[in-house]
Design a protein around this motif. Structure first.
Motif, PDB file in Angstrom:
ATOM      1  N   ASN A  10       0.885  -1.157   0.000  1.00  0.00           N
ATOM      2  CA  ASN A  10       0.000   0.000   0.000  1.00  0.00           C
ATOM      3  C   ASN A  10       0.924   1.207   0.000  1.00  0.00           C
ATOM      4  O   ASN A  10       1.488   1.558   1.037  1.00  0.00           O
ATOM      5  CB  ASN A  10      -0.923  -0.007   1.222  1.00  0.00           C
ATOM      6  CG  ASN A  10      -1.885   1.148   1.221  1.00  0.00           C
ATOM      7  OD1 ASN A  10      -1.525   2.266   0.876  1.00  0.00           O
ATOM      8  ND2 ASN A  10      -3.117   0.882   1.617  1.00  0.00           N
ATOM      9  N   GLU A  13       0.158   4.273   2.457  1.00  0.00           N
ATOM     10  CA  GLU A  13       0.411   4.084   3.879  1.00  0.00           C
ATOM     11  C   GLU A  13       1.803   3.533   4.172  1.00  0.00           C
ATOM     12  O   GLU A  13       2.221   3.470   5.314  1.00  0.00           O
ATOM     13  CB  GLU A  13      -0.638   3.136   4.469  1.00  0.00           C
ATOM     14  CG  GLU A  13      -2.047   3.677   4.398  1.00  0.00           C
ATOM     15  CD  GLU A  13      -3.077   2.709   4.939  1.00  0.00           C
ATOM     16  OE1 GLU A  13      -2.687   1.655   5.491  1.00  0.00           O
ATOM     17  OE2 GLU A  13      -4.273   2.989   4.798  1.00  0.00           O
ATOM     18  N   THR A  48      -8.151  -3.291   0.664  1.00  0.00           N
ATOM     19  CA  THR A  48      -8.264  -2.225  -0.332  1.00  0.00           C
ATOM     20  C   THR A  48      -7.060  -1.303  -0.255  1.00  0.00           C
ATOM     21  O   THR A  48      -6.580  -0.979   0.820  1.00  0.00           O
ATOM     22  CB  THR A  48      -9.549  -1.406  -0.078  1.00  0.00           C
ATOM     23  OG1 THR A  48     -10.664  -2.289  -0.108  1.00  0.00           O
ATOM     24  CG2 THR A  48      -9.736  -0.317  -1.119  1.00  0.00           C
ATOM     25  N   GLY A  49      -6.557  -0.910  -1.409  1.00  0.00           N
ATOM     26  CA  GLY A  49      -5.424   0.003  -1.479  1.00  0.00           C
ATOM     27  C   GLY A  49      -4.096  -0.703  -1.717  1.00  0.00           C
ATOM     28  O   GLY A  49      -3.095  -0.048  -1.998  1.00  0.00           O
ATOM     29  N   TYR A  50      -4.076  -2.018  -1.614  1.00  0.00           N
ATOM     30  CA  TYR A  50      -2.847  -2.765  -1.845  1.00  0.00           C
ATOM     31  C   TYR A  50      -2.763  -3.201  -3.305  1.00  0.00           C
ATOM     32  O   TYR A  50      -3.767  -3.521  -3.927  1.00  0.00           O
ATOM     33  CB  TYR A  50      -2.784  -4.010  -0.948  1.00  0.00           C
ATOM     34  CG  TYR A  50      -2.411  -3.692   0.475  1.00  0.00           C
ATOM     35  CD1 TYR A  50      -1.107  -3.851   0.925  1.00  0.00           C
ATOM     36  CD2 TYR A  50      -3.360  -3.215   1.368  1.00  0.00           C
ATOM     37  CE1 TYR A  50      -0.766  -3.562   2.238  1.00  0.00           C
ATOM     38  CE2 TYR A  50      -3.030  -2.919   2.672  1.00  0.00           C
ATOM     39  CZ  TYR A  50      -1.728  -3.085   3.101  1.00  0.00           C
ATOM     40  OH  TYR A  50      -1.388  -2.789   4.391  1.00  0.00           O
TER      41      TYR A  50
END
Length: 69
Positions: A10, A13, A48-50
């Motif tokens: 991600n 982050e 989500t986001g990876y």
């Protein structure tokens, strides 16, 4: 022992996730692994986001000198 590491990242982050598969099939192709990683993302098995980052088969050997128990 062989293991297949599937790494996801991600970037917003700065976090990473790894799925480890013990004793992967010998004849895996990079395309098959990439498609499997895409499927894990699509199915929601990866947060989500990876996104895909890296996949590698790692083989380790150990030489045990002694085992007392």
């Amino acid at each position: 022992m062989k293991r297949l590491f599937l790494d996801f990242v991600n970037q917003q982050e700065g976090k990473r996730r790894r799925i480890t598969i013990q004793s992967p099939k010998e004849d895996l192709t990079s395309q098959q692994v990439s498609q499997a990683m895409d499927a894990l993302i699509t199915l929601g098995a990866i947060p989500t986001g990876y996104v895909k980052d890296r996949a590698a088969i790692v083989e380790t050997n150990s030489n045990e000198f002694f085992n007392l128990l």
